[in-house]
Design a protein around this motif. Structure first.
Motif, PDB file in Angstrom:
ATOM      1  N   LYS A   1       0.840  -1.216   0.000  1.00  0.00           N
ATOM      2  CA  LYS A   1       0.000   0.000   0.000  1.00  0.00           C
ATOM      3  C   LYS A   1       0.868   1.257   0.000  1.00  0.00           C
ATOM      4  CE  LYS A   1      -4.474  -1.374   0.819  1.00  0.00           C
ATOM      5  NZ  LYS A   1      -4.660  -2.599   1.543  1.00  0.00           N
ATOM      6  N   LEU A   2       2.022   1.163   0.689  1.00  0.00           N
ATOM      7  CA  LEU A   2       2.932   2.309   0.715  1.00  0.00           C
ATOM      8  C   LEU A   2       3.435   2.601  -0.701  1.00  0.00           C
ATOM      9  CD1 LEU A   2       4.846   4.298   2.360  1.00  0.00           C
ATOM     10  CD2 LEU A   2       6.542   2.484   2.205  1.00  0.00           C
ATOM     11  N   ASP A   3       3.855   1.535  -1.401  1.00  0.00           N
ATOM     12  CA  ASP A   3       4.369   1.727  -2.771  1.00  0.00           C
ATOM     13  C   ASP A   3       3.292   2.326  -3.675  1.00  0.00           C
ATOM     14  OD1 ASP A   3       6.809   0.800  -2.018  1.00  0.00           O
ATOM     15  OD2 ASP A   3       6.483  -1.254  -2.734  1.00  0.00           O
ATOM     16  N   GLU A   4       2.052   1.828  -3.507  1.00  0.00           N
ATOM     17  CA  GLU A   4       0.942   2.374  -4.315  1.00  0.00           C
ATOM     18  C   GLU A   4       0.777   3.866  -4.031  1.00  0.00           C
ATOM     19  OE1 GLU A   4      -1.861  -1.494  -3.884  1.00  0.00           O
ATOM     20  OE2 GLU A   4      -2.846   0.441  -3.595  1.00  0.00           O
ATOM     21  N   MET A   5       0.811   4.197  -2.748  1.00  0.00           N
ATOM     22  CA  MET A   5       0.589   5.590  -2.326  1.00  0.00           C
ATOM     23  C   MET A   5       1.712   6.487  -2.882  1.00  0.00           C
ATOM     24  SD  MET A   5      -1.488   7.372  -0.299  1.00  0.00           S
ATOM     25  CE  MET A   5      -1.444   8.931   0.585  1.00  0.00           C
ATOM     26  N   LEU A   6       2.955   6.004  -2.792  1.00  0.00           N
ATOM     27  CA  LEU A   6       4.077   6.827  -3.244  1.00  0.00           C
ATOM     28  C   LEU A   6       4.026   7.071  -4.754  1.00  0.00           C
ATOM     29  CD1 LEU A   6       6.968   5.328  -1.054  1.00  0.00           C
ATOM     30  CD2 LEU A   6       5.823   7.542  -0.761  1.00  0.00           C
TER      31      LEU A   6
END
Ligand SMILES: Cc1cc2nc3c(=O)[nH]c(=O)nc-3n(C[C@H](O)[C@H](O)[C@H](O)COP(=O)(O)OP(=O)(O)OC[C@H]3O[C@@H](n4cnc5c(N)ncnc54)[C@H](O)[C@@H]3O)c2cc1C
Length: 427
Positions: A249-254
């Protein structure tokens, strides 16, 4: 070898938040003490580098009420308070469920439950105060590469300007952060627990003012905190976001644009602060709970993140570290009065014992908050709704929770100015 033959009395390895605060507190409490801080980054009293530095980066720190009192005692609060945003209410809620609770400063007879200060301002304030300490030797950039106990005291091996040097001291305090190379090198056992999550940090602007409310919101995509963060006289539209997310989810958000990031935030957080209109640059940190089982050896003490790295959503790591630093200073002062070496194991054990209960309680509080509120297990979700409702219904439960959040959980009633003002310890 007599004490005066040693190069210095205390070496502090690491001049981050914990190391710098310890240097200041020690220098004030024991003005004749020779203190040497060794810091790997090129920062020094009265100067912070423009580039990234691990302790004094773009994060904000929520200082508990108890920490504010410590900084008052250190004479740093008048400066820190210029950019400190008071937290007048903490609102804890669970996305998509009915439970919610509010903790109010007023209810506890205080102007604030805590304060949000950005780390860079904390760093600048600490460095300015350290510049006024006469007995301080600050060596940066330099690294403590190793430490060895000798019969006469401690030998500290440095790497400075590409050269190897050594110092002798009564005691070495290791404050080199959560990934402490010295802790590993010296073989201190660490109990580790990986939350499998990352903290995403950013400043956000909202269309509605925060009214000095800090939000802790537990969502199915991970817990998030929004802390009021634009100073005591700010417009009230800036909050500091800490959002814990899985790596995926972090990678998606970034990868999202700023508009998309705001939309995702809106979806998870809701509309309590109106619209998310802007998000600043995002930083992220992997989340672990690391605690050493023993923080002392003859001539060595571990403090700050080197001793305990906690989940940031509960905002307890530096607050706990501060309380530990103050009790270390007190043990050093007592030992000095008795003519004992500061590195004497009985002195360091006395420190560890005096701090242990607070340490355990704070780790448990912060860890269970995350495990209970970060879980999707149906039974736990119901239990936390009940917990939040219980917090709202039962003044004693709310009071207990507020005291943990304010960093006052383990304090004796007579030991603190707050308690002199009337509050009692309910632990
Ligand atoms: C996202 C996030 C939000 C947080 N929010 C809060 C909060 O709201 N409230 C709270 O109480 N806590 C909070 N914390 C925790 C808090 O940031 C830490 O407790 C604090 O930064 C620890 O400081 P430290 O000095 O121990 O370690 P660090 O900040 O890591 O500093 C270590 C220093 O040691 C230096 N160093 C490393 N190795 C060597 C060596 N060999 N020789 C010399 N120097 C060395 C480094 O350059 C660095 O300056 C948060 C943490 C995170 C990650």
């Amino acid at each position: 070898m007599s004490r005066s033959d040693l190069d210095t009395d205390v070496v502090i390895a690491g001049g981050g938040l914990a190391g710098a605060t310890l240097a200041l507190a020690l220098g004030q409490a024991m003005p004749r003490l020779r203190i040497t801080v060794v810091e790997a980054f090129p920062l020094s009293p009265n100067a912070l580098p423009d580039s990234y530095q691990p302790s004094y980066d773009s994060r904000s720190t929520a200082l508990a009420w108890g920490s504010k009192m410590i900084f008052e005692d250190l004479g740093l609060w008048p400066r820190l308070s210029r950019h400190a945003t008071p937290i007048r209410q903490i609102h804890v809620s669970d996305r998509g469920r009915f439970g919610a609770s509010r903790l109010n400063a007023e209810e506890h007879g205080q102007e604030a439950l805590g304060y949000v200060v950005d780390n860079r301002w904390l760093g600048l304030s600490l460095m300015a105060a350290l510049g006024e300490l006469p007995g301080l030797s600050w060596r940066a950039p330099a690294e403590v590469a190793d430490v060895e106990a000798k019969t006469s005291g401690m030998a500290v091996f440095l790497l400075e300007n590409g050269e190897h040097r050594s110092l002798t001291a009564q005691c070495v305090v290791i404050a080199d952060g959560g990934r402490s190379g010295l802790r590993e090198r010296l073989g201190f056992p660490v109990s580790r627990s990986d939350y499998g999550q990352h903290a995403l940090i950013a400043n956000v602007s909202t269309s509605e003012p925060h009214d000095f409310v800090a939000y802790e919101r537990f969502t199915d995509a991970g817990p998030m905190a929004l802390l009021p963060a634009d100073g005591p006289d700010g417009a009230g539209s800036t909050s500091a976001l800490v959002w814990t997310l899985s790596k995926e989810k972090l990678d998606e958000m970034l990868a999202c644009s700023d508009e998309q990031k705001c939309a995702r935030l809106q979806e998870r957080f809701g509309w309590r602060l109106g619209r998310f209109v802007r998000i600043g640059s995002c930083n992220h940190y992997p989340l672990v709970l690391n605690t050493v089982t023993e923080a002392v050896r003859p001539g060595i003490a571990l403090v700050g993140n080197a001793a305990h790295t906690l989940h940031p959503v509960a905002g307890q790591g530096f607050n706990l570290a501060l309380r530990g630093l103050m009790s270390l200073v007190e043990q050093f002062r007592l030992a000095d009065g008795r003519g004992q070496s500061l590195g004497n194991l009985s002195v360091l054990n006395a420190w560890q014992e005096s701090h242990r209960a607070d340490w355990k309680r704070t780790v448990r509080f912060s860890d269970s908050l995350i495990r209970i509120f970060g879980s999707d297990t149906p039974g736990l979700a119901v239990a936390r709704d009940m917990g939040l409702v219980g917090l709202d219904l039962f003044p004693e439960a709310r009071r207990w929770f507020a005291r943990q959040a304010m960093g006052l959980g383990g304090r004796k009633a007579e030991a603190l100015p707050l308690d002199r003002a009337g509050a009692k310890n309910h632990d």
